[in-house]
Design a protein around this motif. Structure first.
Motif, mmCIF file in Angstrom:
data_model
loop_
_atom_site.group_PDB
_atom_site.id
_atom_site.type_symbol
_atom_site.label_atom_id
_atom_site.label_comp_id
_atom_site.label_asym_id
_atom_site.label_seq_id
_atom_site.Cartn_x
_atom_site.Cartn_y
_atom_site.Cartn_z
ATOM 1 N N VAL A 119 10.130 23.493 14.861
ATOM 2 C CA VAL A 119 10.189 24.953 14.855
ATOM 3 C C VAL A 119 10.388 25.474 13.434
ATOM 4 O O VAL A 119 9.657 26.369 12.972
ATOM 5 C CB VAL A 119 11.320 25.466 15.766
ATOM 6 C CG1 VAL A 119 11.409 26.992 15.680
ATOM 7 C CG2 VAL A 119 11.079 25.037 17.213
ATOM 8 N N VAL A 128 5.379 24.995 19.348
ATOM 9 C CA VAL A 128 6.621 25.465 18.735
ATOM 10 C C VAL A 128 7.489 26.178 19.773
ATOM 11 O O VAL A 128 8.712 25.966 19.836
ATOM 12 C CB VAL A 128 6.313 26.397 17.542
ATOM 13 C CG1 VAL A 128 7.564 27.159 17.114
ATOM 14 C CG2 VAL A 128 5.774 25.584 16.368
ATOM 15 N N GLN A 164 11.990 33.307 15.889
ATOM 16 C CA GLN A 164 12.022 31.904 16.303
ATOM 17 C C GLN A 164 12.811 31.072 15.304
ATOM 18 O O GLN A 164 13.586 30.191 15.694
ATOM 19 C CB GLN A 164 10.601 31.356 16.429
ATOM 20 C CG GLN A 164 9.854 31.780 17.675
ATOM 21 C CD GLN A 164 8.524 31.082 17.818
ATOM 22 O OE1 GLN A 164 7.857 30.764 16.822
ATOM 23 N NE2 GLN A 164 8.108 30.835 19.058
ATOM 24 N N GLN A 165 12.619 31.341 14.033
ATOM 25 C CA GLN A 165 13.375 30.628 13.002
ATOM 26 C C GLN A 165 14.874 30.861 13.180
ATOM 27 O O GLN A 165 15.676 29.927 13.124
ATOM 28 C CB GLN A 165 12.936 31.114 11.613
ATOM 29 C CG GLN A 165 11.546 30.691 11.193
ATOM 30 C CD GLN A 165 11.557 29.378 10.434
ATOM 31 O OE1 GLN A 165 12.530 29.028 9.779
ATOM 32 N NE2 GLN A 165 10.460 28.637 10.521
ATOM 33 N N ALA A 203 1.337 27.214 18.113
ATOM 34 C CA ALA A 203 2.276 28.239 18.558
ATOM 35 C C ALA A 203 2.879 27.865 19.910
ATOM 36 O O ALA A 203 4.078 28.048 20.136
ATOM 37 C CB ALA A 203 1.580 29.593 18.643
ATOM 38 N N SER A 211 7.005 27.353 12.469
ATOM 39 C CA SER A 211 6.978 28.725 12.972
ATOM 40 C C SER A 211 7.006 29.728 11.819
ATOM 41 O O SER A 211 7.758 29.574 10.856
ATOM 42 C CB SER A 211 8.173 28.982 13.889
ATOM 43 O OG SER A 211 8.184 30.335 14.306
ATOM 44 N N ASP A 222 7.439 32.945 12.732
ATOM 45 C CA ASP A 222 8.127 34.046 13.400
ATOM 46 C C ASP A 222 9.607 34.042 13.003
ATOM 47 O O ASP A 222 10.326 33.091 13.324
ATOM 48 C CB ASP A 222 7.986 33.882 14.911
ATOM 49 C CG ASP A 222 8.618 35.023 15.699
ATOM 50 O OD1 ASP A 222 9.374 35.817 15.094
ATOM 51 O OD2 ASP A 222 8.370 35.122 16.912
#
Length: 211
Positions: free
Chosen positions: A57, A10, A66-67, A7, A61, A63
Motif C-alpha cells: 500500500v 492495493v 489510503q496512505q 488499484a 498507492s 491516494d
C-alpha cells in the motif's frame, strides 16, 4: 488494465492488513500463552504477512487517504505488539526476542500517528480520530496524562468527528482521574488503559458506541 489491477490489489492489501491487525489484536489467550517457541514463530509469521500488505500500500498507492490509513493500521499493530512484549524466557533465549523493544515500537507508532495528523485537514475525520486515539493510548502507556487528555479534548472539540467517537473520548476523559491516581496496597483495580481503535470502533474497554 495494469493500473486498475494495481488499484484493486492495493485496496485488497489494505483490507487484509486490517484483518491481520484484528487477528493479532484479538488473539485468544490460548494463542498468546503458547510455548515461547511457538509464540515467537506465530508472531514472526503474523508480522511478515502484515508488513507485506502494508508495504504494498505505502509503495504503490497514490491516494493520501489510503496512505494515511495504512500508517494508522501499522501504528495500531506496533502498539499491540508492544503490549504483548516478549515471553519471560526471551531474557535467556535471544531467539525469542523481538527485533524492537516495546519503547521502540511505541516510538514508531507515535511517528505514524503524527504523520497522519500532519495531513488531517485533507483526511477523513475517522482517520484523524483513530490517530488521536492511538496517541492517547501511547500517552497513557507512558503515564503522560496531560498528553492523553489533550488528544481526547481535541477529538471532543473537533466538529468534524462523529458523535460516536466523541463519546469514546469523553468516556476516557471521565476515567483518567482514576487511572492517574498512584496505586496503593488494597486499592481497587483501575479502569483499563485505552487502546487504539480499528475502523469498526470496537474498543477493548467497556463502552458502547457505533461507527
Amino acid at each position: 488494465t495494469n493500473r486498475s489491477e494495481q488499484a484493486a490489489r492495493v485496496a485488497s492489501d489494505l483490507s487484509l492488513a486490517q484483518m491481520t491487525l484484528d487477528q493479532w489484536r484479538d488473539a485468544p489467550i490460548q494463542v498468546v500463552s503458547r510455548t515461547p517457541e511457538s509464540f515467537s514463530t506465530w508472531r514472526s509469521q503474523m508480522r511478515e504477512q502484515f508488513d507485506r500488505y502494508i508495504s504494498d500500500v505505502l509503495d504503490n498507492s497514490k491516494d493520501p487517504a489510503q496512505q494515511a490509513e495504512a500508517k494508522v493500521i501499522r501504528a495500531d499493530f506496533k502498539w499491540q505488539t508492544a503490549q504483548y512484549g516478549d515471553p519471560p524466557t526471551a531474557a535467556t533465549q535471544p531467539s525469542f526476542q523481538m527485533k524492537e523493544t516495546p519503547a521502540d515500537l511505541l516510538a514508531g507508532a507515535e511517528k505514524d500517528y503524527n504523520d497522519v495528523l500532519a495531513q488531517q485537514a485533507t483526511l477523513p475525520p475517522k482517520l484523524v480520530a483513530r490517530a488521536r486515539l492511538g496517541l492517547a493510548a501511547i500517552a497513557e502507556d507512558r503515564n503522560d496524562w496531560p498528553a492523553a487528555r489533550a488528544q481526547y479534548d481535541a477529538i471532543v472539540n473537533d466538529a468534524r468527528i462523529p458523535t460516536s467517537l466523541k463519546d469514546v473520548a469523553k468516556q476516557r476523559l471521565t476515567v483518567l482521574p482514576d487511572i492517574e491516581k498512584p496505586m496503593v496496597l488494597g486499592q481497587p483495580k483501575q479502569p483499563p488503559t485505552a487502546a487504539p481503535l480499528g475502523p469498526a470502533f470496537n474498543p477493548p474497554f467497556p463502552i458502547t458506541s457505533g461507527p
